[in-house]
Scaffold this active site. Structure first.
Site, PDB file in Angstrom:
ATOM      1  N   SER A  70       0.840  -1.203   0.000  1.00  0.00           N
ATOM      2  CA  SER A  70       0.000   0.000   0.000  1.00  0.00           C
ATOM      3  C   SER A  70       0.880   1.259   0.000  1.00  0.00           C
ATOM      4  CB  SER A  70      -0.962  -0.040   1.192  1.00  0.00           C
ATOM      5  OG  SER A  70      -1.850   1.054   1.178  1.00  0.00           O
ATOM      6  N   HIS A 120      -8.544   2.029  -0.155  1.00  0.00           N
ATOM      7  CA  HIS A 120      -8.586   1.064  -1.256  1.00  0.00           C
ATOM      8  C   HIS A 120     -10.016   0.642  -1.594  1.00  0.00           C
ATOM      9  CE1 HIS A 120      -4.247   0.861  -1.082  1.00  0.00           C
ATOM     10  NE2 HIS A 120      -4.313   0.583   0.200  1.00  0.00           N
TER      11      HIS A 120
END
Length: 324
Positions: A95, A206
């Site tokens: 991430s 996300h």
């Protein structure tokens, strides 16, 4: 196998954790003289970085704080490794960790990465206020089951949640280990049937709830890319888990992961297919180490992949002695 045209076959990979890896006392060995990146993170986001790292506190976990601060700590440690002679051939990040990986690939400077992390954190914080959401960690019982069975379980959970609101698969952290992201009432319905635990986070990262942030973040990333150097190392990308070679575009897959799934299991499986002997986890990495063990445990147990955590100076000394 990696293409020998752009360097030696990868034997050492550096990995970086993302939001959630932070903890009180994180990076204490790297605060003080020479901690310019840490101070930059504080100045960009408006906090006393040294004080926060020493004392911790709730604000450490806020996205607009932790994104530049964790990136700064990770890249400060990486610089120390490089100064001691460690050379790596492959990069990957979880991430937010992809920003540090982009810098580690030789493209953008460490200060540019911290600046982008501050911008990313500010955008996400604003979106979290505008589109409140949450994240739910699930662990499916897949003893002896196939990948198709895991996909079916995930589809079932998503269908249940989507009958009550927005839900997207945010992260695939390990076999049977998923984090779903979206509106809290929808996630709560999933939790009633599948269990799981809500993640301590400011927003629904996300997921499509972050869609309004893609355009402004792309502008910032493209501006950094315009001044970047050609990458000298490959990056395994979150978007598809594939190797992004130095001559290939990294901006598009990196920007896309703001609303897309972090396919970490796919990333680790690609790592396993490449000629990587040592994985150096740079910065806070307890959960990252757990994900490697869960996904690549057989390879680690067989000695085909060695995993090294480097957060403290003592750990750095040990890795340098072994690998540099």
């Amino acid at each position: 196998m990696l293409d020998r045209r752009w360097g030696p076959v990868a034997v050492i990979a550096v990995l970086f954790a993302g939001h959630g890896a932070e903890h009180p006392g994180m990076g204490q060995d790297w605060v003080g003289p020479g901690s310019a990146l840490v101070e930059l993170a504080g100045s960009l986001a408006g906090f006393d970085a040294g004080k926060l790292l020493r004392r911790g506190g709730p604000s450490l976990h806020h996205t607009q704080v932790v994104q530049p601060l964790l990136t700064a700590v990770n890249l400060t440690i990486l610089a120390a490794l490089a100064q001691r002679g460690l050379a790596w051939q492959l990069c990957m990040g979880h991430s937010l960790g992809e920003l540090a990986a982009w810098s580690a690939s030789g493209a953008i400077t460490a200060s540019d990465a911290v600046t982008l992390a501050a911008r990313r954190g500010a955008i996400l914080a604003e979106l979290a206020r505008a589109h409140p959401g949450a994240m739910l960690a699930l662990r499916f019982d897949l003893a002896g089951a196939t990948g198709e069975a895991e996909a079916a379980k995930l589809d079932e959970a998503l269908a249940l949640g989507r009958a009550h609101g927005v839900v997207d698969p945010a992260v695939h952290n390990g076999p049977g280990q998923w984090v779903l992201s979206g509106q809290r009432p929808a996630l709560a319905e999933i939790a009633k049937r599948f269990g799981g635990s809500f993640v301590a986070t400011d927003g629904a990262w996300h997921s499509r709830l972050m869609a309004a942030g893609v355009a402004p973040f792309r502008v910032a990333v493209e501006a950094a890319a315009a001044n970047a150097q050609p990458r000298s190392r490959g990056i395994i990308t979150n978007q598809d888990g594939c190797l992004c070679r130095p001559e290939q575009d990294f901006v598009a897959p990196f920007v896309a992961q703001m609303t897309d799934t972090v396919r970490w299991v796919a990333c680790l499986r690609t790592l396993a297919k490449l000629e990587v002997r040592d994985a150096v986890l740079v910065g806070p990495s307890k959960a990252l180490a757990g994900s490697l063990l869960a996904t690549l445990g057989a390879k680690i147990d067989a000695g085909a992949l060695r995993v090294h955590r480097v957060e403290t100076r003592r750990e750095l000394d040990a890795v340098v002695e072994l690998l540099a």
